[in-house]
Design a protein around this motif. Structure first.
Motif, PDB file in Angstrom:
ATOM      1  N   ASN A   1       5.553   8.925   0.829  1.00 50.78           N
ATOM      2  CA  ASN A   1       6.211  10.133   0.381  1.00 50.78           C
ATOM      3  C   ASN A   1       5.574  11.291   1.141  1.00 50.78           C
ATOM      4  N   GLN A   2       6.397  12.138   1.743  1.00 45.51           N
ATOM      5  CA  GLN A   2       5.865  13.309   2.457  1.00 45.51           C
ATOM      6  C   GLN A   2       6.649  14.526   1.987  1.00 45.51           C
ATOM      7  N   VAL A   3       5.974  15.408   1.263  1.00 46.09           N
ATOM      8  CA  VAL A   3       6.670  16.584   0.710  1.00 46.09           C
ATOM      9  C   VAL A   3       5.851  17.844   0.992  1.00 46.09           C
ATOM     10  N   TYR A   4       6.429  18.785   1.709  1.00 45.89           N
ATOM     11  CA  TYR A   4       5.753  20.071   1.940  1.00 45.89           C
ATOM     12  C   TYR A   4       6.665  21.205   1.503  1.00 45.89           C
ATOM     13  N   LYS A   5       6.060  22.166   0.825  1.00 44.16           N
ATOM     14  CA  LYS A   5       6.810  23.341   0.401  1.00 44.16           C
ATOM     15  C   LYS A   5       6.070  24.586   0.868  1.00 44.16           C
ATOM     16  N   GLY A   6       6.819  25.579   1.291  1.00 37.86           N
ATOM     17  CA  GLY A   6       6.177  26.796   1.766  1.00 37.86           C
ATOM     18  C   GLY A   6       6.824  28.040   1.212  1.00 37.86           C
ATOM     19  N   ILE A   7       5.999  29.036   0.943  1.00 36.67           N
ATOM     20  CA  ILE A   7       6.501  30.347   0.535  1.00 36.67           C
ATOM     21  C   ILE A   7       5.972  31.339   1.575  1.00 36.67           C
ATOM     22  N   LEU A   8       6.880  32.023   2.212  1.00 35.21           N
ATOM     23  CA  LEU A   8       6.470  32.873   3.338  1.00 35.21           C
ATOM     24  C   LEU A   8       6.932  34.304   3.136  1.00 35.21           C
ATOM     25  N   ASN A   9       5.993  35.218   3.212  1.00 32.89           N
ATOM     26  CA  ASN A   9       6.302  36.643   3.037  1.00 32.89           C
ATOM     27  C   ASN A   9       6.003  37.405   4.339  1.00 32.89           C
ATOM     28  N   ASP A  10       6.402  38.643   4.385  1.00 30.94           N
ATOM     29  CA  ASP A  10       6.101  39.546   5.506  1.00 30.94           C
ATOM     30  C   ASP A  10       6.535  38.948   6.852  1.00 30.94           C
ATOM     31  N   ARG A  11       5.600  38.868   7.797  1.00 30.78           N
ATOM     32  CA  ARG A  11       5.943  38.339   9.126  1.00 30.78           C
ATOM     33  C   ARG A  11       5.264  36.986   9.361  1.00 30.78           C
ATOM     34  N   SER A  12       5.009  36.261   8.292  1.00 34.82           N
ATOM     35  CA  SER A  12       4.297  34.984   8.438  1.00 34.82           C
ATOM     36  C   SER A  12       5.196  33.910   9.047  1.00 34.82           C
ATOM     37  N   LYS A  13       4.544  32.913   9.621  1.00 39.09           N
ATOM     38  CA  LYS A  13       5.275  31.839  10.311  1.00 39.09           C
ATOM     39  C   LYS A  13       4.686  30.499   9.930  1.00 39.09           C
TER      40      LYS A  13
ATOM     41  N   SER B   1       0.855  -1.194   0.000  1.00 36.10           N
ATOM     42  CA  SER B   1       0.000   0.000   0.000  1.00 36.10           C
ATOM     43  C   SER B   1       0.892   1.247   0.000  1.00 36.10           C
ATOM     44  N   GLU B   2       0.297   2.371  -0.371  1.00 35.66           N
ATOM     45  CA  GLU B   2       1.090   3.597  -0.528  1.00 35.66           C
ATOM     46  C   GLU B   2       0.375   4.814   0.047  1.00 35.66           C
ATOM     47  N   ALA B   3       1.173   5.718   0.587  1.00 36.34           N
ATOM     48  CA  ALA B   3       0.619   7.010   1.033  1.00 36.34           C
ATOM     49  C   ALA B   3       1.532   8.114   0.509  1.00 36.34           C
ATOM     50  N   ASP B   4       0.917   9.108  -0.095  1.00 35.67           N
ATOM     51  CA  ASP B   4       1.683  10.234  -0.636  1.00 35.67           C
ATOM     52  C   ASP B   4       1.038  11.519  -0.088  1.00 35.67           C
ATOM     53  N   LEU B   5       1.718  12.165   0.839  1.00 36.35           N
ATOM     54  CA  LEU B   5       1.139  13.352   1.488  1.00 36.35           C
ATOM     55  C   LEU B   5       1.945  14.581   1.080  1.00 36.35           C
ATOM     56  N   GLN B   6       1.307  15.439   0.300  1.00 38.61           N
ATOM     57  CA  GLN B   6       2.019  16.620  -0.196  1.00 38.61           C
ATOM     58  C   GLN B   6       1.261  17.889   0.165  1.00 38.61           C
TER      59      GLN B   6
ATOM     60  N   SER C   1      11.215  18.701   2.840  1.00 34.70           N
ATOM     61  CA  SER C   1      10.595  19.966   3.202  1.00 34.70           C
ATOM     62  C   SER C   1      11.428  21.095   2.600  1.00 34.70           C
ATOM     63  N   LYS C   2      10.756  22.024   1.944  1.00 39.00           N
ATOM     64  CA  LYS C   2      11.485  23.150   1.344  1.00 39.00           C
ATOM     65  C   LYS C   2      10.730  24.441   1.614  1.00 39.00           C
ATOM     66  N   GLY C   3      11.468  25.490   1.827  1.00 45.32           N
ATOM     67  CA  GLY C   3      10.797  26.765   2.082  1.00 45.32           C
ATOM     68  C   GLY C   3      11.559  27.924   1.497  1.00 45.32           C
ATOM     69  N   ILE C   4      10.813  28.911   1.017  1.00 49.28           N
ATOM     70  CA  ILE C   4      11.415  30.171   0.568  1.00 49.28           C
ATOM     71  C   ILE C   4      10.920  31.273   1.498  1.00 49.28           C
ATOM     72  N   LEU C   5      11.862  32.003   2.065  1.00 50.09           N
ATOM     73  CA  LEU C   5      11.499  33.132   2.917  1.00 50.09           C
ATOM     74  C   LEU C   5      11.677  34.411   2.106  1.00 50.09           C
ATOM     75  N   LEU C   6      10.571  35.098   1.850  1.00 50.98           N
ATOM     76  CA  LEU C   6      10.640  36.309   1.023  1.00 50.98           C
ATOM     77  C   LEU C   6      10.915  37.549   1.865  1.00 50.98           C
ATOM     78  N   SER C   7      10.922  37.384   3.168  1.00 47.69           N
ATOM     79  CA  SER C   7      11.161  38.523   4.043  1.00 47.69           C
ATOM     80  C   SER C   7      12.047  38.070   5.200  1.00 47.69           C
ATOM     81  N   GLU C   8      12.829  39.008   5.712  1.00 51.12           N
ATOM     82  CA  GLU C   8      13.699  38.675   6.851  1.00 51.12           C
ATOM     83  C   GLU C   8      12.888  38.362   8.091  1.00 51.12           C
ATOM     84  N   ASN C   9      11.650  38.835   8.120  1.00 52.73           N
ATOM     85  CA  ASN C   9      10.819  38.634   9.316  1.00 52.73           C
ATOM     86  C   ASN C   9       9.958  37.382   9.249  1.00 52.73           C
ATOM     87  N   ALA C  10      10.008  36.661   8.127  1.00 56.92           N
ATOM     88  CA  ALA C  10       9.215  35.426   8.018  1.00 56.92           C
ATOM     89  C   ALA C  10      10.012  34.272   8.635  1.00 56.92           C
ATOM     90  N   SER C  11       9.314  33.285   9.158  1.00 57.45           N
ATOM     91  CA  SER C  11      10.063  32.144   9.719  1.00 57.45           C
ATOM     92  C   SER C  11       9.360  30.817   9.428  1.00 57.45           C
TER      93      SER C  11
END
Lengths: 246, 408
Positions: free
Chosen positions: B284-296, B252-257, B318-328
């Protein structure tokens, strides 16, 4: 004067790289800069293209009657400056064809020229790629992603031939190329050469200059140009190295 | 008002409150809330949120006046509008939709995959006021689109949905959460895939800033079944996506994205957890995030391989792009492996947008903003280009364009 660099001093992270550098390039001229590792050749190329990591301490650069420092990176490109990178950046997910199409249209827009449509662009790209021996399938890939060193350099020249710049800066385009690839790449450059555009070629070796004949050769050592002359300088360097200029 | 008083005051509106077994379970849950010291450091369900806002809440639920709509427009294709978490009953030879029953509650309360200290799941069990059960009958291949509508401001929806894909069935499920009112939805999906069944589950989340959405999924896969989940979070309000999967029988398979797009002061907490309990299973577990402003954001992923689960393949990224210095963005991948013949990996990369790539694109004449946008799009290109549903792809593209238009 097409490009005039006057008394340019540049530093990065508290290290002075370029020191009172002067260089003039006229329309239609091919200039080569040779120098040992760490002499500041790539810094000069990056400063001309507008990379923001450097601090300009002193000096002025004029390009086509513009103060170059008044133009940001993209404005310099749109004005006709092109840097063929020593290490082209891989950008997965950005397809080559739409990227280049958008690049050419941004330049045309600045020049108040009509934008090129999809079909005409596809034809242009196909014909330029064929001239450089680039497989059409490669144009379906992401920018520089999974390319060999030679493919990356060939692709830089393809971009150059599409964008048809007024001043092309080739930063060690010969590094990593085998002799056949070097010939294809230099053929591409020679085809582009006209009386209206200029080239600044940065290289360590004379080999490249066997294929692209420079009008002037400059020796750069420790951030300054220490000698300028004709092709005979390249031959001198090939024979004796850079030691005598240091 | 404390949890106990809140519960007792609203008990008559809460599902199964006259069932003694369920009441016993709920007494235990109340006890947890009364005695827990809410250790934020060691409890993933508490990161980046003010739990007080969720525990000390005003319960409000309205039984919808209009019943939900179920359309069977095209063959094998159903469109459902769920109102305040409720859905009317429906039956044909392919699917059956009913209210959830006491036994569905019990079924979940005995489950030990979701930790007992997940306070949001506990709140869902305590204040349950809505939900439905959908059964996809044997060997049928169908599509369901569910639009979740909330009718009023300040509602507190505690919803539990059960999905059962019978043997050999295949379900393409799209769930849309697009609410513009100040409500809180706490939803628990319990999904069972029988032998040789398949579920492709898409969740599109796009709520307004004052809407809180807490979604927890628990899926279990029997022999030769596959559960694929793709979450697209464009919400401007708080979203919690916690998704658990158990591979209980062979092959069986689980793919959580998931992909989340955050801006302003928004927060999103994410978790995926796959338990390999049988041989020859893949996850497979893959999460990607794009974070701007003061988002967390937070993302916790976990692959647990039981000692019987030989030949497991389990991957996490897991991959993330921080578009602002205040995002985490805080990411924590974990592997717990008790078998010796497995292929597992995990990785995480988070950082600002690649300045060298920006320089390269700008040096070809592209503006800084255009270069930034093209790099954001390329970051998620693989996930977007793999959407094989044209309608879905269009919806996601539009939302992406809207998000990018705010990137300066």
């Amino acid at each position: 004067m097409f490009l005039e660099i006057k008394d340019l001093s540049v530093k990065i992270e508290n290290k002075n790289i370029l020191k009172s550098l002067n260089l003039n390039i006229n329309k239609g001229e091919v200039h080569a800069i040779m120098g040992p590792n760490g002499s500041g050749k790539s810094t000069l190329a990056n400063v001309l293209a507008g990379k923001e990591d450097y601090e300009i301490l002193n000096g002025k650069i004029n390009f086509k009657d513009n103060d170059l420092f008044d133009l940001n990176i993209e404005e310099r490109a749109q004005e006709g400056m092109f840097l063929a990178f020593q290490y082209p950046v891989e950008i997965p997910g950005v397809n080559i064809t739409p990227f280049l199409h958008s690049a050419i249209n941004s330049k045309r827009k600045r020049m108040n020229e009509e934008e090129i449509d999809n079909l005409s662009f596809a034809k242009l790209l196909k014909s330029k790629a064929s001239d450089l021996g680039i497989n059409i399938d490669m144009l379906k890939r992401s920018v520089n992603t999974g390319f060999s060193g030679g493919e990356k350099k060939r692709y830089e020249i393809l971009q150059m031939s599409i964008l048809n710049p007024d001043l092309a800066i080739l930063d060690e385009t010969d590094s990593g190329l085998d002799i056949d690839a070097l010939k294809i790449v230099t053929d591409g450059v020679n085809k582009l050469k006209t009386k209206d555009n200029s080239f600044l070629i940065i290289t360590h070796y004379q080999k490249l200059l066997d294929y692209i004949k420079p009008d002037y050769v400059h020796v750069m050592v420790n951030g300054s140009i220490v000698k300028s002359g004709g092709s005979e300088i390249a031959a001198e360097i090939e024979k004796d190295g850079f030691q005598k200029f240091q | 008002m404390n949890i106990q008083d809140n519960y007792l005051k609203n008990k008559k509106n809460i599902f199964f409150s006259d069932n003694k077994d369920i009441q016993t379970h709920r007494d235990k849950l109340i006890n947890i809330f009364e005695n827990d010291r809410f250790d934020k450091k060691n409890n993933e369900s508490l990161k980046n949120i003010n739990l007080k806002n969720f525990i000390d809440f005003k319960y409000k639920y309205l039984i919808p006046e209009e019943t939900s709509v179920i359309n069977n427009n095209q063959e094998n294709s159903y469109s459902i509008v769920s109102v305040n978490g409720q859905c009317s009953s429906f039956k044909d030879d392919k699917i059956e939709i009913t209210k959830i029953l006491d036994e569905d509650y019990n079924d979940f309360s005995k489950n030990d995959t979701i930790e007992n200290n997940d306070h949001f799941v506990n709140l869902n069990s305590l204040f349950l006021n809505s939900g439905f059960k959908i059964v996809i009958k044997k060997n049928n291949n169908i599509k369901i689109k569910i639009s979740n509508i909330i009718t009023d401001d300040n509602l507190t929806i505690f919803q539990k949905n059960n999905y059962i894909c019978e043997e050999g069935s295949s379900l393409n499920l799209i769930e849309e959460y697009e609410n513009k009112n100040n409500s809180t939805s706490n939803i628990l999906n319990v999904i069972k895939l029988e032998k040789n069944s398949q579920l492709n589950h898409f969740l599109i989340q796009d709520n307004s800033p004052n809407h809180n959405l807490i979604i927890t999924t628990h899926s279990s896969c029997k022999k030769d079944s596959t559960y694929t989940q793709k979450v697209y979070n464009f919400s401007e309000g708080y979203v919690r996506n916690f998704h658990y999967s158990e591979l209980i029988e062979v092959n069986s398979e689980a793919d959580l994205q998931g992909i989340f797009f955050l801006k302003d002061n928004n927060t999103s907490n994410n978790k995926t957890f796959v338990k390999h309990l049988a041989e020859d299973c893949k996850s497979n577990q893959v999460y990607k995030g794009i974070l701007n402003d003061r988002s967390k954001a937070t993302y916790f992923s976990n692959t647990h391989v039981d000692q019987v689960a030989q030949k497991t393949e389990g991957y996490q990224l897991s991959k993330g792009i921080l578009l602002s210095e205040n995002a985490s963005y805080f990411s924590k991948p974990e592997l717990k492996i008790y078998a010796d013949d497995v292929k597992c990996s995990h990785g995480s990369t988070i950082g600002p947008i690649d300045e060298n790539a920006i320089f390269y694109l700008r040096s070809r004449g592209m503006s800084k903003i255009a270069a930034t946008k093209i790099l954001i799009s390329s970051f998620i290109n693989e996930e977007l280009s793999s959407i094989d549903n044209e309608q879905m792809s269009e919806i996601i593209q539009k939302k992406l364009v809207r998000y990018l238009s705010k990137v300066k």
